[in-house]
Design a protein around this motif. Sequence first.
Motif, mmCIF file in Angstrom:
data_model
loop_
_atom_site.group_PDB
_atom_site.id
_atom_site.type_symbol
_atom_site.label_atom_id
_atom_site.label_comp_id
_atom_site.label_asym_id
_atom_site.label_seq_id
_atom_site.Cartn_x
_atom_site.Cartn_y
_atom_site.Cartn_z
ATOM 1 N N ASP A 43 12.138 2.288 34.150
ATOM 2 C CA ASP A 43 13.347 1.616 34.485
ATOM 3 C C ASP A 43 13.124 -0.422 33.548
ATOM 4 O O ASP A 43 13.802 -0.531 32.910
ATOM 5 C CB ASP A 43 13.146 0.551 35.671
ATOM 6 N N LYS A 44 12.005 -0.455 33.373
ATOM 7 C CA LYS A 44 11.439 -1.426 32.793
ATOM 8 C C LYS A 44 11.570 -1.356 31.153
ATOM 9 O O LYS A 44 12.431 -2.166 30.678
ATOM 10 C CB LYS A 44 9.933 -1.587 32.659
ATOM 11 N N ALA A 46 14.367 1.106 30.126
ATOM 12 C CA ALA A 46 15.775 0.919 29.643
ATOM 13 C C ALA A 46 16.243 -0.183 29.804
ATOM 14 O O ALA A 46 16.852 -0.515 29.341
ATOM 15 C CB ALA A 46 15.831 1.930 30.656
ATOM 16 N N LYS A 47 15.956 -1.203 30.677
ATOM 17 C CA LYS A 47 16.297 -2.199 30.617
ATOM 18 C C LYS A 47 16.361 -2.792 29.503
ATOM 19 O O LYS A 47 17.341 -3.809 29.848
ATOM 20 C CB LYS A 47 15.707 -2.907 32.539
ATOM 21 N N PHE A 48 14.782 -2.726 29.304
ATOM 22 C CA PHE A 48 14.824 -3.623 27.538
ATOM 23 C C PHE A 48 15.369 -3.518 26.747
ATOM 24 O O PHE A 48 15.388 -4.025 26.103
ATOM 25 C CB PHE A 48 13.320 -3.692 27.577
ATOM 26 N N TYR A 50 18.492 -1.801 27.244
ATOM 27 C CA TYR A 50 20.109 -1.363 27.027
ATOM 28 C C TYR A 50 19.925 -0.402 27.364
ATOM 29 O O TYR A 50 21.205 0.074 26.454
ATOM 30 C CB TYR A 50 20.704 -2.065 26.039
ATOM 31 N N GLU A 52 20.589 3.987 28.896
ATOM 32 C CA GLU A 52 21.177 4.980 29.888
ATOM 33 C C GLU A 52 20.043 5.513 29.678
ATOM 34 O O GLU A 52 19.323 6.349 29.211
ATOM 35 C CB GLU A 52 21.992 5.874 29.885
ATOM 36 N N LYS A 53 19.473 5.594 31.705
ATOM 37 C CA LYS A 53 18.167 6.084 31.786
ATOM 38 C C LYS A 53 18.591 7.801 32.705
ATOM 39 O O LYS A 53 19.627 7.480 33.336
ATOM 40 C CB LYS A 53 16.985 5.658 32.430
ATOM 41 N N SER A 170 8.007 -4.092 25.213
ATOM 42 C CA SER A 170 8.696 -3.424 26.345
ATOM 43 C C SER A 170 7.744 -3.683 27.426
ATOM 44 O O SER A 170 7.128 -3.671 29.187
ATOM 45 C CB SER A 170 9.204 -2.362 26.765
#
Length: 413
Positions: A43-44, A46-48, A50, A52-53, A170
């Motif tokens: 999650d961290k 992919a969010k950092f 941008y 798709e996970k 990240s």
Amino acid sequence: MNSKLIIGIIGCGYIADYYVQNIKNSSILKIKSCFDVDKKRLDKFAKFHYLEKAKKIEDILLDPSINLILNLTPPENHFDINYKALENNKNVFCEKPLSLKFEESTILFQLSMKKKLNLWTAPSIIFNNFSRNLRKKIIPKIDKNKIIGYGFFETPNLSKLKTEKWISPSGAKWPIINEIKNGPIIEHSGYLISLLCSFLGPVKKITSIPKKIFNKSEFKNLNINSERVGLNHTVADLYFHSGSIITLFISENTKSRRSIELFDKNISLCISDIRDDYSPLLYSDSRYQSFINFRSNRIYQIARGFSDFLPTIFALPLLSNNPFIFDKRIKIKKRKVFDFLKNQKPANFHYGLEAQKLFIDLFEYEECLNLFYLHCNEITLAINKNNLNKNINTKFDLTKLLEFLKVYDEYFK
């Protein structure tokens, strides 16, 4: 190359951040999605970035739009992930090593042949900036059949390096447990081996007597016992089919040194830091010696005497090595002013992926590069064991490798 290489990342740990940063600067690479068994890390990450996970690994392995699996998992997972990727008809680029057992590496190679897929591994050092200069400006001048040399990949003991402060952009911690468990031979010898084999050709036999040097008090905060510590010090000799002999020094108990020195009857060459893609090449040629180089030993003797009258900080460079051996320098033109002051790795992790994209476009599949990486893996695993005059069974076609590297150098010049 009009289309992009579509990548699925498996493993979102420390090194993955640097791959993603480099890939995003490439015009021919694109990341489709990423996956990690640690959901919080995924999650961290992919969010950092941008990205798709994927909810499960099958979402990446079965995605028809993905051309290549970038395997950045810990070494003990490499075989399983690489095998699944090939089974699902994906090309593979794997962080080093290919596998921790050569029998498993052979299985992967055979599967890649059956499926006609490309199976490559890090490091990407043979595609970096100084390697291009090496092939263009130095290799044509040397006698590759009569080279004697040394390769160094050494660090101080890990407990002294404050690795707990090594955090990726990240937020992933540097994997010190894996480093200690596998040891520097498994983790780092690939830099030396792949570069040397890329112009000296395949290795015929090796000699290595690795040691485990461990003090319980050094890692007491990590609760590591000696059984979990990998072999972390060796001196290994590589005997090439060409006749060249290179001695490797690999250790986590000495000092920071990551260099290669090579000598034939005319050329003396030094790559001061093989982990710096922009490392200059230092060399001298006895056929065209300068005044200083011709008298290097005498001048060095005088300089050592003169150093007694200098402050220590100025005397040290004269006492630690002979700076007069080399009189020529080849610099990397692409390095920008003050880039070396930035807090970033001086290495481009995407070069290997771009090379693989070019290779796929040109040949779709050809076993030469797969054999090259299999050969490097066999050498790595062999020098991680107590071996005297151990024969290396794999070989690769150096001519074909050099032909591709010539095309690569021209395309990405």
